[in-house]
Motif scaffolding. Structure first.
Motif, PDB file in Angstrom:
ATOM      1  N   ARG A 149       0.836  -1.203   0.000  1.00  8.27           N
ATOM      2  CA  ARG A 149       0.000   0.000   0.000  1.00  8.27           C
ATOM      3  C   ARG A 149       0.871   1.254   0.000  1.00  8.27           C
ATOM      4  O   ARG A 149       0.549   2.248  -0.657  1.00  8.27           O
ATOM      5  CB  ARG A 149      -0.921   0.002   1.223  1.00  8.27           C
ATOM      6  CG  ARG A 149      -1.980  -1.078   1.190  1.00  8.27           C
ATOM      7  CD  ARG A 149      -2.955  -0.922   2.341  1.00  8.27           C
ATOM      8  NE  ARG A 149      -3.871  -2.048   2.418  1.00  8.27           N
ATOM      9  CZ  ARG A 149      -4.938  -2.101   3.202  1.00  8.27           C
ATOM     10  NH1 ARG A 149      -5.212  -1.077   3.990  1.00  8.27           N
ATOM     11  NH2 ARG A 149      -5.714  -3.165   3.215  1.00  8.27           N
ATOM     12  N   GLU A 150       1.964   1.205   0.756  1.00  6.94           N
ATOM     13  CA  GLU A 150       2.881   2.351   0.802  1.00  6.94           C
ATOM     14  C   GLU A 150       3.523   2.596  -0.569  1.00  6.94           C
ATOM     15  O   GLU A 150       3.727   3.745  -0.966  1.00  6.94           O
ATOM     16  CB  GLU A 150       3.954   2.113   1.864  1.00  6.94           C
ATOM     17  CG  GLU A 150       3.409   2.167   3.286  1.00  6.94           C
ATOM     18  CD  GLU A 150       4.438   1.764   4.328  1.00  6.94           C
ATOM     19  OE1 GLU A 150       5.531   1.285   3.926  1.00  6.94           O
ATOM     20  OE2 GLU A 150       4.159   1.908   5.534  1.00  6.94           O
ATOM     21  N   GLU A 151       3.827   1.526  -1.291  1.00  2.23           N
ATOM     22  CA  GLU A 151       4.385   1.661  -2.635  1.00  2.23           C
ATOM     23  C   GLU A 151       3.399   2.361  -3.564  1.00  2.23           C
ATOM     24  O   GLU A 151       3.778   3.244  -4.349  1.00  2.23           O
ATOM     25  CB  GLU A 151       4.740   0.277  -3.193  1.00  2.23           C
ATOM     26  CG  GLU A 151       5.904  -0.392  -2.484  1.00  2.23           C
ATOM     27  CD  GLU A 151       6.126  -1.810  -2.985  1.00  2.23           C
ATOM     28  OE1 GLU A 151       5.482  -2.194  -3.995  1.00  2.23           O
ATOM     29  OE2 GLU A 151       6.925  -2.536  -2.375  1.00  2.23           O
ATOM     30  N   LEU A 152       2.131   1.969  -3.465  1.00  3.25           N
ATOM     31  CA  LEU A 152       1.102   2.599  -4.308  1.00  3.25           C
ATOM     32  C   LEU A 152       0.881   4.054  -3.903  1.00  3.25           C
ATOM     33  O   LEU A 152       0.629   4.924  -4.751  1.00  3.25           O
ATOM     34  CB  LEU A 152      -0.202   1.804  -4.207  1.00  3.25           C
ATOM     35  CG  LEU A 152      -0.141   0.357  -4.716  1.00  3.25           C
ATOM     36  CD1 LEU A 152      -1.480  -0.334  -4.504  1.00  3.25           C
ATOM     37  CD2 LEU A 152       0.238   0.314  -6.186  1.00  3.25           C
ATOM     38  N   GLN A 153       0.970   4.324  -2.608  1.00  2.00           N
ATOM     39  CA  GLN A 153       0.836   5.700  -2.125  1.00  2.00           C
ATOM     40  C   GLN A 153       1.957   6.585  -2.678  1.00  2.00           C
ATOM     41  O   GLN A 153       1.736   7.751  -3.013  1.00  2.00           O
ATOM     42  CB  GLN A 153       0.837   5.713  -0.599  1.00  2.00           C
ATOM     43  CG  GLN A 153       0.909   7.090   0.047  1.00  2.00           C
ATOM     44  CD  GLN A 153      -0.370   7.912  -0.137  1.00  2.00           C
ATOM     45  OE1 GLN A 153      -1.350   7.441  -0.702  1.00  2.00           O
ATOM     46  NE2 GLN A 153      -0.352   9.145   0.333  1.00  2.00           N
ATOM     47  N   LYS A 154       3.154   6.045  -2.797  1.00  2.00           N
ATOM     48  CA  LYS A 154       4.283   6.811  -3.342  1.00  2.00           C
ATOM     49  C   LYS A 154       4.046   7.157  -4.813  1.00  2.00           C
ATOM     50  O   LYS A 154       4.439   8.233  -5.275  1.00  2.00           O
ATOM     51  CB  LYS A 154       5.583   6.024  -3.166  1.00  2.00           C
ATOM     52  CG  LYS A 154       6.087   5.994  -1.725  1.00  2.00           C
ATOM     53  CD  LYS A 154       7.464   5.388  -1.622  1.00  2.00           C
ATOM     54  CE  LYS A 154       7.952   5.400  -0.168  1.00  2.00           C
ATOM     55  NZ  LYS A 154       8.031   6.789   0.381  1.00  2.00           N
ATOM     56  N   ILE A 155       3.427   6.247  -5.540  1.00  2.00           N
ATOM     57  CA  ILE A 155       3.067   6.539  -6.933  1.00  2.00           C
ATOM     58  C   ILE A 155       2.049   7.676  -6.975  1.00  2.00           C
ATOM     59  O   ILE A 155       2.156   8.596  -7.788  1.00  2.00           O
ATOM     60  CB  ILE A 155       2.499   5.274  -7.608  1.00  2.00           C
ATOM     61  CG1 ILE A 155       3.601   4.245  -7.803  1.00  2.00           C
ATOM     62  CG2 ILE A 155       1.843   5.618  -8.942  1.00  2.00           C
ATOM     63  CD1 ILE A 155       3.110   2.922  -8.355  1.00  2.00           C
TER      64      ILE A 155
END
Length: 232
Positions: A149-155
């Motif tokens: 989820r954090e990876e997607l938030q960074k995008i």
């Protein structure tokens, strides 16, 4: 089909019960079935090998639609309506694919940010990136890990940076709000609530008898109704 459960033998039996319902539906609506593919979905805390999923063969049992259409479930990822299901229900393959596609689009938006205004960039981001992040999110987002989820938030934050032109050192949430968005986690949760509310308001099938076993969309709809539900 993605078949989930702890025991392969019982899952085959339930899958074939479901196939009889699907077959009746297909015949009633004159919809031919051209292909049948299935993968096991087992517990993420147990390996496929130890539970017999990886070694399952045709002789152990098949999922059967009719005399010509049948398949033996495997443990390879399977794509259903744009969502890729992994055998351990982690959606790793799906998130990797979404991340790769969105990153390419973000890079394109960054290149265009020198010649387009923020409102145009926001339209591009919404259509090329955010729509992909939210596509069928109710099916996979609640099940992915916090790290993913954090990876997607960074995008999502990178898109906001491209739109606003803000420095990367600023707080991600501040930049996201500056771009006119909210954090991705909040957006997805709102989408989930919206879908649940739509299902709750979906009209009941007048042909269904209350004593009948209901499968398919109507079964999902009943989960969201303000009625007493059976415990077993």
């Amino acid at each position: 089909f993605a078949v989930r459960g702890p025991n392969p033998s019982s899952m085959i039996k339930m899958a074939n019960k479901l196939m009889s319902v699907v077959r009746d539906w297909a015949e009633e609506n004159v919809i031919p079935m051209a292909k049948l593919q299935a993968t096991w979905i087992h517990s993420p805390h147990a390996s496929a090998e130890n539970n017999g999923f990886a070694n399952w063969t045709k002789e152990h049992g098949e999922i059967i639609f009719d005399d010509k259409l049948r398949c033996t479930p495997g443990v390879e990822p399977i794509k259903i309506l744009g969502v890729t299901y992994d055998a351990d229900f982690s959606f790793k393959t799906h998130v990797d694919y979404v991340t790769s596609k969105c990153t390419k689009s973000i890079n394109t938006i960054f290149r265009l940010s020198h010649s387009l205004k923020a409102d145009r960039l926001k339209i591009l981001y919404t259509g090329l990136v955010l729509s992909r992040l939210l596509n069928a999110a109710e099916a996979w987002y609640p099940w992915i890990s916090v790290k993913r989820r954090e990876e997607l938030q960074k995008i999502h934050a990178a898109g906001a940076i491209a739109i606003t032109g803000c420095m990367r050192g600023l707080r991600e949430e501040a930049i996201i709000y500056e771009a006119g968005f909210r954090p991705l986690d909040i957006i997805v949760k709102e989408e989930l609530v919206k879908v649940a509310d739509e299902l709750r308001r979906y009209p009941a099938d007048p042909r269904a008898n209350k004593t009948d076993h209901i499968f398919g969309p109507q079964w999902v709809v009943n989960l969201f109704r303000d009625e007493q539900m059976p415990t077993a």
